[in-house]
Design an enzyme around this catalytic site. Structure first.
Site, PDB file in Angstrom:
ATOM      1  N   ASP A  53       0.874  -1.177   0.000  1.00 36.39           N
ATOM      2  CA  ASP A  53       0.000   0.000   0.000  1.00 36.39           C
ATOM      3  C   ASP A  53       0.917   1.234   0.000  1.00 36.39           C
ATOM      4  O   ASP A  53       1.392   1.653  -1.051  1.00 36.39           O
ATOM      5  CB  ASP A  53      -0.886  -0.112   1.248  1.00 36.39           C
ATOM      6  CG  ASP A  53      -1.934   0.969   1.396  1.00 36.39           C
ATOM      7  OD1 ASP A  53      -1.700   2.093   0.932  1.00 36.39           O
ATOM      8  OD2 ASP A  53      -2.996   0.721   1.973  1.00 36.39           O
ATOM      9  N   ASP A  60      -7.600  -9.393   5.459  1.00 36.01           N
ATOM     10  CA  ASP A  60      -8.711  -9.319   6.408  1.00 36.01           C
ATOM     11  C   ASP A  60      -9.327  -7.930   6.535  1.00 36.01           C
ATOM     12  O   ASP A  60      -8.721  -6.926   6.168  1.00 36.01           O
ATOM     13  CB  ASP A  60      -8.227  -9.711   7.801  1.00 36.01           C
ATOM     14  CG  ASP A  60      -7.392  -8.598   8.456  1.00 36.01           C
ATOM     15  OD1 ASP A  60      -6.385  -8.186   7.833  1.00 36.01           O
ATOM     16  OD2 ASP A  60      -7.761  -8.112   9.530  1.00 36.01           O
TER      17      ASP A  60
HETATM   18  P1  5GP Z   1       1.825  -0.541   3.786  1.00 33.41           P
HETATM   19  O1  5GP Z   1       2.853  -0.550   4.857  1.00 33.41           O
HETATM   20  O2  5GP Z   1       2.363  -0.868   2.412  1.00 33.41           O
HETATM   21  O3  5GP Z   1       1.023   0.738   3.789  1.00 33.41           O
HETATM   22  O4  5GP Z   1       0.764  -1.629   4.172  1.00 33.41           O
HETATM   23  C1  5GP Z   1       1.036  -2.967   4.015  1.00 33.41           C
HETATM   24  C2  5GP Z   1       0.174  -3.835   4.898  1.00 33.41           C
HETATM   25  O5  5GP Z   1      -1.071  -3.185   5.215  1.00 33.41           O
HETATM   26  C3  5GP Z   1      -0.190  -5.089   4.154  1.00 33.41           C
HETATM   27  O6  5GP Z   1       0.748  -6.114   4.394  1.00 33.41           O
HETATM   28  C4  5GP Z   1      -1.569  -5.404   4.702  1.00 33.41           C
HETATM   29  O7  5GP Z   1      -1.465  -6.168   5.864  1.00 33.41           O
HETATM   30  C5  5GP Z   1      -2.153  -4.055   5.028  1.00 33.41           C
HETATM   31  N1  5GP Z   1      -2.997  -3.533   3.937  1.00 33.41           N
HETATM   32  C6  5GP Z   1      -2.691  -2.564   3.038  1.00 33.41           C
HETATM   33  N2  5GP Z   1      -3.698  -2.349   2.186  1.00 33.41           N
HETATM   34  C7  5GP Z   1      -4.686  -3.218   2.547  1.00 33.41           C
HETATM   35  C8  5GP Z   1      -5.999  -3.490   2.026  1.00 33.41           C
HETATM   36  O8  5GP Z   1      -6.506  -2.906   1.055  1.00 33.41           O
HETATM   37  N3  5GP Z   1      -6.696  -4.473   2.672  1.00 33.41           N
HETATM   38  C9  5GP Z   1      -6.205  -5.159   3.741  1.00 33.41           C
HETATM   39  N4  5GP Z   1      -6.994  -6.081   4.265  1.00 33.41           N
HETATM   40  N5  5GP Z   1      -4.976  -4.931   4.249  1.00 33.41           N
HETATM   41  C10 5GP Z   1      -4.234  -3.968   3.657  1.00 33.41           C
END
Ligand code: 5GP
Length: 178
Positions: free
Chosen positions: A106, A163
């Site tokens: 994300d 989730d």
């Molecule tokens: P980042 O650090 O890249 O912002 O977020 C990564 C983590 O956030 C992912 O491994 C996941 O656990 C969670 N995450 C990010 N986007 C989503 C989403 O759209 N749905 C869900 N369920 N988890 C997300």
């Protein structure tokens, strides 16, 4: 068909068959990219558990599988900067080719944290394979991110390991928030 998880509604985004097809292609690509290596696949729990299980069935080179557990969401629908480390990676990755398996990238903060941390253990190489990527949300480019299943819009998704409030991981396909 729409489904309800806790207080939110979701609609289908990526089907089970499309995920299976793409997973097979990525597996074949990994076999071709690591012909003379015994890579260590590092699954990032919890979200990647189904993806790594299905992906590994297509890997026909010798390999090891290990897990680490990080969390950056704590049950909400927006990414939090704070990363909680629940389970450390215990295998020795010095001089090894490491392939991190993620469910979704994300902002990229979680992945950046993990890549920088594993680099300190002096692996031969690190690459990342993520089932999903939200290009519009990515805050800094991650050079190691070499394999991506699907690029999606900046939307909240569940299913196939992902989730919402710990629910929905068991869904066979991926749904997006309505
Ligand atoms: P980042 O650090 O890249 O912002 O977020 C990564 C983590 O956030 C992912 O491994 C996941 O656990 C969670 N995450 C990010 N986007 C989503 C989403 O759209 N749905 C869900 N369920 N988890 C997300």
């Amino acid at each position: 068909m729409k489904i309800k998880i806790a207080d939110l509604e979701f609609e289908p985004l990526i089907s089970e068959s499309l995920i299976a097809e793409r997973t097979k292609t990525i597996g074949q690509q990994l076999n071709a990219d690591y012909p003379n290596s015994v890579p260590v696949f590092v699954g990032v729990l919890n979200g990647s558990f189904l993806f790594i299980a299905d992906l590994i069935k297509h890997i026909d080179i010798p390999c090891e599988i290990a897990f680490t557990k990080l969390a950056s969401y704590y049950g909400g629908t927006t990414s939090k900067l704070k990363i909680r480390e629940d389970i450390d990676l215990i295998v020795d990755i010095k001089d090894r080719d490491v392939i991190i398996i993620e469910d979704i990238v994300d902002t990229g903060n979680t992945l950046n944290y993990l890549v920088e941390k594993l680099k300190l253990r002096k692996p031969n190489s690190i690459s990342v394979c993520s089932l999903l990527l939200k290009p519009a949300a990515l805050q800094n480019p991650i050079d190691e991110l070499k394999y991506v299943g699907f690029e999606i819009e900046n939307e909240f998704v569940v299913g196939y390991g992902l989730d919402y409030q710990e629910l929905g991981r068991n869904l066979n396909s991926i749904y997006k928030k309505v």
